[in-house]
Write a protein that holds these residues in place. Structure first.
Motif, PDB file in Angstrom:
ATOM      1  N   LEU A  69      -7.326 -42.100  24.733  1.00 25.59           N
ATOM      2  CA  LEU A  69      -7.223 -40.701  24.313  1.00 25.59           C
ATOM      3  C   LEU A  69      -5.785 -40.331  23.974  1.00 25.59           C
ATOM      4  N   VAL A  70      -5.631 -39.351  23.092  1.00 21.60           N
ATOM      5  CA  VAL A  70      -4.311 -38.838  22.713  1.00 21.60           C
ATOM      6  C   VAL A  70      -4.366 -37.313  22.744  1.00 21.60           C
ATOM      7  N   VAL A  71      -3.352 -36.696  23.344  1.00 21.26           N
ATOM      8  CA  VAL A  71      -3.207 -35.238  23.300  1.00 21.26           C
ATOM      9  C   VAL A  71      -2.419 -34.945  22.031  1.00 21.26           C
ATOM     10  N   LYS A  72      -3.050 -34.283  21.070  1.00 20.51           N
ATOM     11  CA  LYS A  72      -2.470 -34.061  19.744  1.00 20.51           C
ATOM     12  C   LYS A  72      -1.455 -32.909  19.735  1.00 20.51           C
ATOM     13  N   VAL A  73      -0.557 -32.955  18.767  1.00 23.20           N
ATOM     14  CA  VAL A  73       0.405 -31.879  18.541  1.00 23.20           C
ATOM     15  C   VAL A  73      -0.357 -30.577  18.327  1.00 23.20           C
ATOM     16  N   GLY A  74       0.103 -29.505  18.930  1.00 24.09           N
ATOM     17  CA  GLY A  74      -0.514 -28.195  18.756  1.00 24.09           C
ATOM     18  C   GLY A  74      -1.620 -27.885  19.741  1.00 24.09           C
ATOM     19  N   THR A  75      -1.930 -28.840  20.633  1.00 28.32           N
ATOM     20  CA  THR A  75      -2.958 -28.585  21.637  1.00 28.32           C
ATOM     21  C   THR A  75      -2.501 -27.455  22.549  1.00 28.32           C
ATOM     22  N   LYS A  76      -3.346 -26.453  22.714  1.00 28.71           N
ATOM     23  CA  LYS A  76      -3.026 -25.305  23.564  1.00 28.71           C
ATOM     24  C   LYS A  76      -3.442 -25.619  24.997  1.00 28.71           C
ATOM     25  N   VAL A  77      -2.523 -25.414  25.933  1.00 27.26           N
ATOM     26  CA  VAL A  77      -2.785 -25.652  27.354  1.00 27.26           C
ATOM     27  C   VAL A  77      -2.614 -24.314  28.069  1.00 27.26           C
ATOM     28  N   LYS A  78      -3.708 -23.824  28.676  1.00 28.53           N
ATOM     29  CA  LYS A  78      -3.687 -22.521  29.343  1.00 28.53           C
ATOM     30  C   LYS A  78      -3.514 -22.683  30.842  1.00 28.53           C
ATOM     31  N   ASN A  79      -2.947 -21.676  31.457  1.00 30.22           N
ATOM     32  CA  ASN A  79      -2.865 -21.558  32.912  1.00 30.22           C
ATOM     33  C   ASN A  79      -2.215 -22.778  33.579  1.00 30.22           C
ATOM     34  N   ILE A  80      -0.972 -23.068  33.202  1.00 27.60           N
ATOM     35  CA  ILE A  80      -0.266 -24.205  33.780  1.00 27.60           C
ATOM     36  C   ILE A  80       0.179 -23.904  35.203  1.00 27.60           C
ATOM     37  N   LYS A  81       0.406 -24.954  35.980  1.00 24.48           N
ATOM     38  CA  LYS A  81       0.938 -24.825  37.339  1.00 24.48           C
ATOM     39  C   LYS A  81       2.173 -25.703  37.417  1.00 24.48           C
ATOM     40  N   LEU A  82       3.288 -25.131  37.833  1.00 21.69           N
ATOM     41  CA  LEU A  82       4.541 -25.864  37.922  1.00 21.69           C
ATOM     42  C   LEU A  82       4.667 -26.544  39.275  1.00 21.69           C
ATOM     43  N   VAL A  83       5.079 -27.817  39.253  1.00 22.09           N
ATOM     44  CA  VAL A  83       5.227 -28.608  40.470  1.00 22.09           C
ATOM     45  C   VAL A  83       6.531 -29.391  40.402  1.00 22.09           C
ATOM     46  N   GLU A  84       7.023 -29.807  41.554  1.00 20.20           N
ATOM     47  CA  GLU A  84       8.218 -30.643  41.613  1.00 20.20           C
ATOM     48  C   GLU A  84       7.846 -32.065  41.222  1.00 20.20           C
ATOM     49  N   GLY A  85       8.777 -32.772  40.615  1.00 23.61           N
ATOM     50  CA  GLY A  85       8.543 -34.167  40.272  1.00 23.61           C
ATOM     51  C   GLY A  85       8.913 -34.463  38.832  1.00 23.61           C
ATOM     52  N   ASP A  86       8.685 -35.710  38.430  1.00 23.10           N
ATOM     53  CA  ASP A  86       9.010 -36.142  37.079  1.00 23.10           C
ATOM     54  C   ASP A  86       8.155 -35.409  36.041  1.00 23.10           C
ATOM     55  N   HIS A  87       6.860 -35.375  36.277  1.00 23.61           N
ATOM     56  CA  HIS A  87       5.939 -34.614  35.431  1.00 23.61           C
ATOM     57  C   HIS A  87       5.740 -33.273  36.128  1.00 23.61           C
ATOM     58  N   ASP A  88       6.369 -32.222  35.602  1.00 23.43           N
ATOM     59  CA  ASP A  88       6.450 -30.967  36.344  1.00 23.43           C
ATOM     60  C   ASP A  88       5.399 -29.919  35.983  1.00 23.43           C
ATOM     61  N   ILE A  89       4.395 -30.280  35.185  1.00 25.59           N
ATOM     62  CA  ILE A  89       3.329 -29.339  34.849  1.00 25.59           C
ATOM     63  C   ILE A  89       1.979 -29.962  35.194  1.00 25.59           C
ATOM     64  N   ASP A  90       1.205 -29.281  36.037  1.00 28.76           N
ATOM     65  CA  ASP A  90      -0.186 -29.653  36.295  1.00 28.76           C
ATOM     66  C   ASP A  90      -1.040 -28.757  35.417  1.00 28.76           C
ATOM     67  N   CYS A  91      -2.020 -29.343  34.738  1.00 30.60           N
ATOM     68  CA  CYS A  91      -2.859 -28.533  33.858  1.00 30.60           C
ATOM     69  C   CYS A  91      -4.193 -29.212  33.628  1.00 30.60           C
ATOM     70  N   LYS A  92      -5.067 -28.503  32.945  1.00 31.86           N
ATOM     71  CA  LYS A  92      -6.362 -29.031  32.547  1.00 31.86           C
ATOM     72  C   LYS A  92      -6.452 -28.881  31.034  1.00 31.86           C
ATOM     73  N   ILE A  93      -6.739 -29.989  30.348  1.00 32.59           N
ATOM     74  CA  ILE A  93      -6.835 -29.958  28.892  1.00 32.59           C
ATOM     75  C   ILE A  93      -8.289 -30.175  28.504  1.00 32.59           C
ATOM     76  N   ASP A  94      -8.812 -29.287  27.648  1.00 34.24           N
ATOM     77  CA  ASP A  94     -10.204 -29.391  27.205  1.00 34.24           C
ATOM     78  C   ASP A  94     -10.442 -30.742  26.549  1.00 34.24           C
ATOM     79  N   GLY A  95     -11.521 -31.410  26.951  1.00 32.17           N
ATOM     80  CA  GLY A  95     -11.883 -32.692  26.384  1.00 32.17           C
ATOM     81  C   GLY A  95     -11.212 -33.878  27.042  1.00 32.17           C
ATOM     82  N   ILE A  96     -10.203 -33.629  27.868  1.00 32.89           N
ATOM     83  CA  ILE A  96      -9.481 -34.716  28.535  1.00 32.89           C
ATOM     84  C   ILE A  96      -9.559 -34.575  30.046  1.00 32.89           C
ATOM     85  N   GLY A  97      -9.318 -33.376  30.547  1.00 30.76           N
ATOM     86  CA  GLY A  97      -9.393 -33.128  31.978  1.00 30.76           C
ATOM     87  C   GLY A  97      -8.041 -32.821  32.583  1.00 30.76           C
TER      88      GLY A  97
END
Length: 113
Positions: A73-101
């Protein structure tokens, strides 16, 4: 007078306390008092690719095609991600992407809407 935090959803300054929550009368967002204190204590600011400050609950768009590790799977340019949650660490955004999870993203690959 007590200084109450601004709403993390709409940045309104008209928040009020109700039991163990802060409430925003403008967007009806509610959040725990403890979580607001953690954000203030943490002191770390998260910024998107353009330097805009990110907050929990923001909506962002992806600015670069991102391959999903361990998948075709690839998350394409322009994909809208709603209701993000910020966390500490290298990858600092937790989110849910439609069609991917559920995913973790780096803030350098998103821009705030």
């Amino acid at each position: 007078m007590v200084n109450l935090p601004k709403c993390p959803q709409c940045n309104s300054e008209y928040t009020y306390e109700q039991d163990a929550f802060f409430v925003c009368p403008e967007c009806a967002h509610e959040w725990l008092k403890d979580s607001a204190e953690e954000v203030v204590d943490a002191g770390k600011t998260f910024k998107d690719a353009n330097g805009n400050v990110l907050q929990d609950g923001d909506t962002v768009t992806v600015i670069k095609d991102l391959k999903v590790k361990g998948s075709s799977l690839v998350v394409k340019v322009g994909t809208k991600v709603k209701n993000i949650k910020l966390v500490e660490g290298d990858h600092d955004i937790d989110c849910k992407i439609d069609g991917i999870g559920a995913m973790k993203l780096k803030s350098q690959f998103v821009k705030k809407i």
